[in-house]
Design a protein around this motif. Structure first.
Motif, mmCIF file in Angstrom:
data_model
loop_
_atom_site.group_PDB
_atom_site.id
_atom_site.type_symbol
_atom_site.label_atom_id
_atom_site.label_comp_id
_atom_site.label_asym_id
_atom_site.label_seq_id
_atom_site.Cartn_x
_atom_site.Cartn_y
_atom_site.Cartn_z
ATOM 1 N N SER A 146 -8.824 -6.998 -2.775
ATOM 2 C CA SER A 146 -8.271 -7.999 -1.857
ATOM 3 C C SER A 146 -7.536 -9.117 -2.604
ATOM 4 C CB SER A 146 -9.379 -8.593 -0.990
ATOM 5 O OG SER A 146 -10.348 -9.231 -1.801
ATOM 6 N N SER B 17 0.824 -1.209 0.000
ATOM 7 C CA SER B 17 0.000 0.000 0.000
ATOM 8 C C SER B 17 0.857 1.258 0.000
ATOM 9 C CB SER B 17 -0.926 0.019 1.212
ATOM 10 O OG SER B 17 -1.892 -0.990 1.100
ATOM 11 N N ARG C 271 -4.082 -7.537 -3.719
ATOM 12 C CA ARG C 271 -3.480 -6.614 -2.752
ATOM 13 C C ARG C 271 -1.970 -6.794 -2.656
ATOM 14 N NH1 ARG C 271 -7.129 -6.415 1.600
ATOM 15 N NH2 ARG C 271 -7.940 -4.631 0.497
#
Length: 195
Positions: free
Chosen positions: A108, A69, A111
């Motif tokens: 998801s 992220s 990710r």
């Protein structure tokens, strides 16, 4: 600065000080000054080492998803800068580039995958088509890919996704993702210099 009379920091006696430097007034004050200075310097060094260790520990215990992220921000900035430097507009709507969007979203399932960072899956987009369309611009995005790059490009992106879905690409490691982020930051600086 001319010589002036100031108080010694240690014994509070008046001493003559020149050139803006205040020195202890005598031998014993010099020793106490050196001890205090050494202790203060050691304390600062210990604090720096403690902060560095804490930072390293925090980085070490981050999950792969957290590292991905954080790296995504750097990769997105690089893609935005590259598209702006090349004179491209939003891939989906033709608006001014303000965001970086994925064709195959990094939800998801992706990710912690390479598809999330693949250059063919990331393009400059306008805020409206990236954030507010709710994925409704996928048709326009695909059309933009075909117009800008051609059918072969789209086929290669679909092949990359297919291989990713079949487990053909291993997950990236934290070190690989951090190296990618570092490279993306360097490339962003280069692209921003071209604008």
């Amino acid at each position: 600065m001319a010589n002036s009379k100031k108080r010694c920091k240690h014994c509070k006696e008046y001493v003559f000080v020149g050139d803006g430097k205040q020195l202890p007034c005598g031998f014993f004050c010099s020793i106490s000054h050196a001890v205090e200075f050494g202790a203060a310097k050691a304390k600062k060094q210990n604090e720096r080492q403690r902060r560095a260790k804490t930072k390293a520990d925090k980085e070490r215990i981050k999950s792969l998803a957290e590292v991905c992220s954080e790296a995504q921000k750097d990769v997105n900035a690089m893609i935005r800068a590259a598209d702006i430097a090349a004179g491209y507009l939003c891939i989906a709507s033709g608006a001014e580039v303000s965001d970086c969007g994925h064709f195959y979203h990094a939800g998801s399932k992706y990710r912690t995958s390479w598809l999330r960072f693949h250059h063919a899956n990331l393009h400059g987009q306008g805020a409206k088509s990236n954030r507010y369309s709710g994925g409704g611009d996928a048709i326009n995005y695909m059309q933009g890919l075909r117009e800008r790059y051609g059918e072969v490009y789209v086929a290669e992106l679909e092949d990359f996704k297919r291989v990713q879905d079949q487990g053909g690409w291993p997950k990236p490691t934290r070190e690989e993702v951090r190296a990618l982020a570092k490279w993306a930051r360097a490339m962003s600086r280069i692209y921003r210099g071209m604008i």
